[in-house]
Motif scaffolding. Structure first.
Motif, mmCIF file in Angstrom:
data_model
loop_
_atom_site.group_PDB
_atom_site.id
_atom_site.type_symbol
_atom_site.label_atom_id
_atom_site.label_comp_id
_atom_site.label_asym_id
_atom_site.label_seq_id
_atom_site.Cartn_x
_atom_site.Cartn_y
_atom_site.Cartn_z
ATOM 1 N N LEU A 201 -9.965 3.525 -5.163
ATOM 2 C CA LEU A 201 -11.033 2.889 -4.330
ATOM 3 C C LEU A 201 -11.102 2.448 -3.278
ATOM 4 N N LEU A 202 -9.764 2.272 -2.739
ATOM 5 C CA LEU A 202 -9.330 1.688 -1.436
ATOM 6 C C LEU A 202 -9.346 2.857 -0.383
ATOM 7 N N ALA A 203 -9.705 2.921 0.761
ATOM 8 C CA ALA A 203 -9.618 3.901 1.764
ATOM 9 C C ALA A 203 -9.324 3.348 3.096
ATOM 10 N N ASN A 204 -8.264 3.881 3.473
ATOM 11 C CA ASN A 204 -7.656 3.642 5.075
ATOM 12 C C ASN A 204 -8.961 3.920 6.145
ATOM 13 N N THR A 205 -9.208 3.044 7.018
ATOM 14 C CA THR A 205 -10.158 3.293 8.086
ATOM 15 C C THR A 205 -9.328 3.462 9.165
ATOM 16 N N GLY A 206 -8.070 3.400 9.152
ATOM 17 C CA GLY A 206 -7.261 3.885 10.430
ATOM 18 C C GLY A 206 -5.721 3.960 9.992
ATOM 19 N N GLY A 207 -4.750 4.253 10.856
ATOM 20 C CA GLY A 207 -3.516 4.500 10.332
ATOM 21 C C GLY A 207 -2.967 3.357 9.901
ATOM 22 N N LEU A 208 -2.073 3.130 9.005
ATOM 23 C CA LEU A 208 -1.351 2.132 8.368
ATOM 24 C C LEU A 208 -0.025 1.901 9.431
ATOM 25 N N CYS A 209 0.221 2.977 10.136
ATOM 26 C CA CYS A 209 1.819 2.937 10.753
ATOM 27 C C CYS A 209 1.524 2.383 12.074
ATOM 28 N N THR A 210 0.445 2.281 12.494
ATOM 29 C CA THR A 210 0.155 1.880 14.075
ATOM 30 C C THR A 210 0.728 0.378 14.337
ATOM 31 N N ARG A 211 0.933 -0.365 13.413
ATOM 32 C CA ARG A 211 1.041 -1.514 13.563
ATOM 33 C C ARG A 211 1.841 -2.553 12.256
ATOM 34 N N LEU B 102 0.828 -1.248 0.077
ATOM 35 C CA LEU B 102 0.027 0.048 0.068
ATOM 36 C C LEU B 102 0.828 1.061 0.089
ATOM 37 N N LEU B 103 0.847 1.857 -1.029
ATOM 38 C CA LEU B 103 1.679 3.198 -1.155
ATOM 39 C C LEU B 103 1.076 4.511 -0.918
ATOM 40 N N GLY B 104 1.971 5.396 -0.828
ATOM 41 C CA GLY B 104 1.534 6.774 -0.501
ATOM 42 C C GLY B 104 1.032 7.059 0.906
ATOM 43 N N PRO B 105 -0.121 7.925 0.957
ATOM 44 C CA PRO B 105 -0.500 8.209 2.299
ATOM 45 C C PRO B 105 -0.914 7.169 3.157
ATOM 46 N N THR B 106 -0.648 7.059 4.523
ATOM 47 C CA THR B 106 -0.864 6.054 5.326
ATOM 48 C C THR B 106 -2.156 6.406 6.414
ATOM 49 N N GLY B 107 -2.492 7.849 6.544
ATOM 50 C CA GLY B 107 -3.216 8.253 7.630
ATOM 51 C C GLY B 107 -4.875 7.864 7.359
ATOM 52 N N ARG B 108 -5.401 7.869 8.097
ATOM 53 C CA ARG B 108 -7.050 7.397 8.090
ATOM 54 C C ARG B 108 -7.668 8.297 7.200
ATOM 55 N N GLY B 109 -8.728 7.771 6.333
ATOM 56 C CA GLY B 109 -9.396 8.483 5.181
ATOM 57 C C GLY B 109 -8.499 8.670 4.043
ATOM 58 N N SER B 110 -7.429 8.430 3.964
ATOM 59 C CA SER B 110 -6.596 8.543 2.814
ATOM 60 C C SER B 110 -6.802 7.385 1.949
ATOM 61 N N HIS B 111 -6.605 7.412 0.551
ATOM 62 C CA HIS B 111 -6.881 6.463 -0.185
ATOM 63 C C HIS B 111 -5.289 6.068 -0.726
ATOM 64 N N PRO B 112 -4.858 4.868 -0.565
ATOM 65 C CA PRO B 112 -3.424 4.466 -1.084
ATOM 66 C C PRO B 112 -3.532 3.784 -2.026
ATOM 67 N N PRO B 113 -2.489 3.865 -3.000
ATOM 68 C CA PRO B 113 -2.305 3.026 -4.254
ATOM 69 C C PRO B 113 -2.080 1.519 -4.007
ATOM 70 N N LYS C 42 3.472 -4.093 2.963
ATOM 71 C CA LYS C 42 4.525 -3.297 2.702
ATOM 72 C C LYS C 42 3.744 -1.787 2.877
ATOM 73 N N THR C 43 4.380 -0.850 3.373
ATOM 74 C CA THR C 43 3.784 0.710 3.345
ATOM 75 C C THR C 43 4.960 1.651 3.411
ATOM 76 N N ASP C 44 4.648 2.656 3.195
ATOM 77 C CA ASP C 44 5.521 3.993 3.167
ATOM 78 C C ASP C 44 5.619 4.536 4.658
ATOM 79 N N CYS C 45 5.115 3.724 5.710
ATOM 80 C CA CYS C 45 5.558 4.095 6.869
ATOM 81 C C CYS C 45 6.983 4.304 7.329
ATOM 82 N N GLY C 46 7.411 5.339 8.026
ATOM 83 C CA GLY C 46 8.691 5.554 8.433
ATOM 84 C C GLY C 46 9.597 6.497 7.206
ATOM 85 N N LYS C 47 8.819 6.560 6.177
ATOM 86 C CA LYS C 47 9.694 7.410 5.024
ATOM 87 C C LYS C 47 9.488 8.792 5.388
ATOM 88 N N ARG C 48 10.586 9.543 4.808
ATOM 89 C CA ARG C 48 10.270 10.918 5.174
ATOM 90 C C ARG C 48 9.446 11.418 4.122
#
Length: 877
Positions: free
Chosen positions: A837-847, A695-706, A870-876
């Motif tokens: 089409l996919l939406a985060n219901t929570g933060g991807l970086c919590t675990r 899941l790439l890109g934004p990791t926050g709640r409500g965002s739409h990751p590729p 794999k996510t973009d968590c931890g990336k600057r």
């Protein structure tokens, strides 16, 4: 004197005559004069009827035929002598002038040697002008009992020496009679001679004038001398005495012809009888009938050449034909392998019938259409009719040309240049049996053989029809059978694949066919260099494009002809590019060679199409050739073998399937045929696919990751049958982002609107050079959520049908029924952001989130994995 004493006295006299003749021939009591210009001083030939010379009625029996000749002389006047000593003399009579020794009594050889021939055997007289004789030497001319190897013999005694005149028939047109005197007495000074033959000696018909008015009565003489035996001189009589009244000659032959079997659509020979009874030939006051100059026979439609005749068949070439002799042993001339039948000729000229043989002539050159070297024919099919009789020394060679209609195969036989000899009966019998030269028509009922007989008289040809009936199993069915399979059916392994399509003799002929391969049977198109189109269309593909070979069995009966024959140029099947709507094609190249026939090379294209839903390959042959050079092809077995190592790969599923064939006959009948197919040892295949989800890109709640999902398989493992990937619980489908959905009809037709595309798939397969790629569409569904459908494009097109559902509250993408295709890598990407089409219901970086992967192999094995997402968590940022 008793009968025994008379017989002994005749033998004593014969011995004395023979001994005296031998002594005369070897003694040569004086030296020969100096050699000069040996040749003919004068020459004339006269036919007389009722004591008058001039024009003669055709076919009549002249009162006499006289030839008067004188040789060149040298020396002073009053003391002249012949300019050379005659050795051999050959008199070629006019074409059509014949004698009938069978109608007259013959003098026994022992009586002839004793100069005691009965007067009834005299047929003429000879007057010889011999040096030292003040008056010509007169001698009666007798018809002798011929020596073995002679057609007929005449004999006379000159100064007590028996001399024979051998009569023969030239072996080439126009088949003249030839009278020959050879090795005459060298010591005899012969100034000239007059030879007279009676037309009807003792009230019996002997000589018969030609039955054609096309040429005058011309006689040709060829002589050689003892002084120069290798040098010949010739002379011909003036062309002054015509043959007339040909239009009044009778002509009433009849012809009978028919196959050797009444069975329809079966191998057959042909029996032909030409009868021409003629009372006038034996009547001194009558006139003989006209001869048959030309005969044309047209077989019915459907009675064609039977290809199995070529199996083991040879041809008689001009050199072999020239080596034919009347009493030659088999193999001296035309080989027995070129024999197609026998013949018999009955003629009033001889008491016994003459035997003959029918040989196949050397075919013409198919590449140029020109006759083979020194071949008199300009056709593929031609025959030599050789009439040979060792007892009579007769050898006649007649050409028979066979024309085959290039569209229907209908045969027309032409017997031209028939000898101007009275024929009472001519019989031709062509071989029967499984390798017979003909095939009877396929339908039951009456069949007609038309003929045209042209008389030598110049009158109108005689036309007629003879009929025969065909019966038996005349219902033309169309029920081919298919036998197909891998020579090594181990699942997932490479193996040659064989297709055999067979049908019985007499069925409707195969015209079109389409083969559908079992699901999962694949070809490694990427490993074979593609034959360039310019070469493929001509059948000239390079060897590295070869993927197999073909064989064809054709012809009627139980033993069809297999082409190519063993030892001949091999066939080949090549892989080529797009053809007739298919992304690939096969080029089937079969050399049409059998026996002495070479019809060139037959090139047939077969389009290869791939079913986008099942990935099954379909091989569709172009319309099969039905006739070559006038020879119809009755397909009995069509064999296609794909044997290139590594080219064909078996399915990885062991579920029983089938090879299917859709077949169409020349009559339009459409049927299907199939053969069961099943791979084995599926349990021996491994199955351990891997998956990675990112899941790439934004990791926050409500965002739409590729989304990027990758599935990999190992080489040699079973192919995927089902794949399901469960996304982490953080991801839900945002239905607000669904703008358009493609209908089933639009997807099947490849016309989904651009707004219905929500991602992309790339798929790599080892059997193609380039990866397949295409869009991911939301498609209408019967479920609560729309289906996920993938349309892949590339060298082939595939459609993958998936769905979106939930499993234990988590979003899941499932492809429940994947084709048995060896995908090495599949990558699914779906965009994020405003198009996601996919939406985060929570933060991807919590675990650390994991996804679930469940895969079923075509071999029945299942493999589950739970890789970390794999996510973009931890990336600057």
């Amino acid at each position: 004197m008793s009968r025994e004493e008379k017989k002994a006295d005749r033998h004593r006299r014969a011995c004395l005559v023979v001994c005296g003749a031998l002594a005369l021939l070897i003694s040569c009591g004086h030296s020969s004069p100096a050699q000069g210009a040996f040749g003919f001083k004068s020459l004339s030939t006269v036919f007389t009827a009722q004591g008058a010379a001039g024009a003669q009625p055709a076919g009549s029996h002249p009162e006499a035929w006289s030839t008067d000749l004188a040789f060149n002389t040298t020396g002073p006047p009053g003391d002249e002598f012949p300019d050379g000593s005659l050795k051999d003399l050959h008199i070629t009579l006019p074409p059509g002038l014949v004698g009938a020794p069978a109608l007259l009594p013959e003098c026994a050889h022992v009586d002839y040697l004793a100069d005691d021939c009965p007067a009834s055997t005299a047929v003429g007289a000879l007057s010889l002008q011999i040096g030292g004789e003040s008056v010509p030497v007169e001698a009666p001319l007798y018809l002798l009992e011929p020596a073995p190897g002679q057609a007929a013999q005449l004999g006379f005694h000159a100064q007590g020496i028996p001399v024979t005149i051998d009569l023969s028939i030239s072996r080439r047109p126009p088949y003249n009679l030839i009278a020959s005197i050879t090795d005459t007495a060298q010591a005899t000074q012969l100034f000239g001679a007059t030879l007279t033959l009676e037309g009807s000696p003792n009230g019996n018909a002997f000589l018969t004038l030609p039955r054609s008015c096309a040429a005058p009565l011309q006689t040709t003489l060829v002589a050689s001398s003892w002084q120069a035996p290798a040098v010949t001189v010739s002379a011909a009589t003036p062309e002054s005495q015509p043959v007339v009244a040909c239009g009044g000659l009778s002509y009433s032959p009849f012809l009978e012809a028919g196959p050797t079997t009444s069975q329809a659509a079966a191998p057959s020979g042909l029996d032909l009888t030409l009868s021409a009874p003629d009372q006038g030939i034996a009547s001194p006051s009558g006139r003989a009938n006209a001869d048959t100059e030309r005969a044309v026979l047209e077989l019915p439609v459907g009675m064609t050449v039977n290809p199995p005749v070529a199996a083991g068949l040879a041809a008689c070439d001009p050199v072999q034909l020239a080596a034919e002799t009347p009493g030659g042993a088999p193999g001296d001339g035309c080989s027995q392998a070129s024999k197609l039948g026998t013949a018999e000729v009955r003629t009033p000229l001889f008491a016994k019938p003459l035997a003959g043989t029918i040989y196949l002539a050397t075919p013409d050159d198919p590449a140029t259409g020109a006759p083979a070297a020194e071949n008199p024919f300009d056709s593929l099919l031609a025959l030599h009719l050789v009439i040979a009789d060792a007892d009579r020394g007769v050898l006649l060679t007649l050409p028979i040309e066979i024309a085959a209609d290039p569209g229907s195969g209908r045969l027309t036989a032409t017997l031209d240049q028939i000898p101007q000899l009275p024929l009472s009966r001519l019989e031709l019998h062509f071989n029967s049996g499984p390798h017979a030269p003909l095939t009877t028509p396929g339908g039951c009922g009456s069949q007609a053989i038309a003929y045209t007989l042209t008389p030598s008289s110049g009158n109108a040809p005689l036309q007629g029809v003879d009929t025969f009936a065909t019966d038996g199993d005349c219902a033309r069915r169309f029920a081919p059978t298919l036998a197909a399979g891998a020579t090594n059916p181990a699942a997932g392994r490479s193996s040659p694949f064989v297709f055999d399509l067979s049908q019985a003799s007499g069925e409707e002929n195969l015209s079109r066919l389409s083969l559908t391969l079992p699901p999962g049977l694949s070809a490694d198109f990427g490993a074979v260099p593609i034959c360039p189109e310019v070469l493929a269309s001509a059948g000239g593909c390079p060897a590295d494009s070869r993927v197999g070979f073909a064989r064809i069995a054709a012809g009627s009966g139980a033993t069809p002809l297999w082409v190519p024959e063993a030892g001949r140029a091999p066939s080949a099947v090549y892989l080529a590019g797009p053809f007739a709507g298919g992304p690939f094609s096969l080029v089937v190249v079969v050399p049409a060679q059998a026996g002495p026939f070479d019809l060139g090379t037959v090139v047939t294209r077969a389009a290869i199409a791939v079913d986008p839903e099942t990935a099954q390959a379909r091989i569709r042959l172009d319309p099969l050739p039905q006739i070559l050079a006038g020879v119809p092809i009755e397909y009995r077995v069509l064999r296609l073998v794909l044997d290139r190592p590594g080219f064909i790969r078996n399915p990885t599923s062991c579920v029983a399937t089938a090879v299917h064939a859709s077949l169409t006959s020349t009559a339009g009948t459409a049927v299907g045929a199939s053969d069961r197919f099943q791979a084995g040892d599926c349990a021996g295949l491994g199955f351990r696919p891997t998956a990675a989800v990112r899941l790439l890109g934004p990791t926050g709640r409500g965002s739409h990751p590729p989304l990027r999902a990758t599935i990999r398989t190992r080489p040699g493992d079973a192919n995927l049958r089902r794949a399901a990937v469960t996304l982490p619980g953080t991801e839900l489908l945002d239905s607000r982002r669904i703008k358009k959905i493609c209908s089933r009809a639009e997807f099947a037709a490849g016309r989904c609107p651009a707004g219905a595309a929500y991602g992309r798939v790339e798929a790599w397969t080892p059997v193609l050079d380039e990866p397949l790629s295409g869009g991911v569409f939301l498609r209408e569904s019967d479920d609560r959520l729309p289906d996920l459908a993938v349309a892949l494009h590339g060298e082939v097109d595939l459609r993958l049908n998936g769905r979106i559902d939930s499993s234990h509250g988590q979003l899941r993408i499932v492809f429940p029924s994947l084709p048995d295709v060896p995908f090495s890598k599949v990558v699914l990407t779906m965009p994020g952001g405003s198009r996601g089409l996919l939406a985060n219901t929570g933060g991807l970086c919590t675990r650390r989130w994991r996804t679930g992967g469940s895969f079923d192999g075509q071999n029945g094995k299942r493999h589950k994995i739970h890789p970390v997402v794999k996510t973009d968590c931890g990336k600057r940022r």
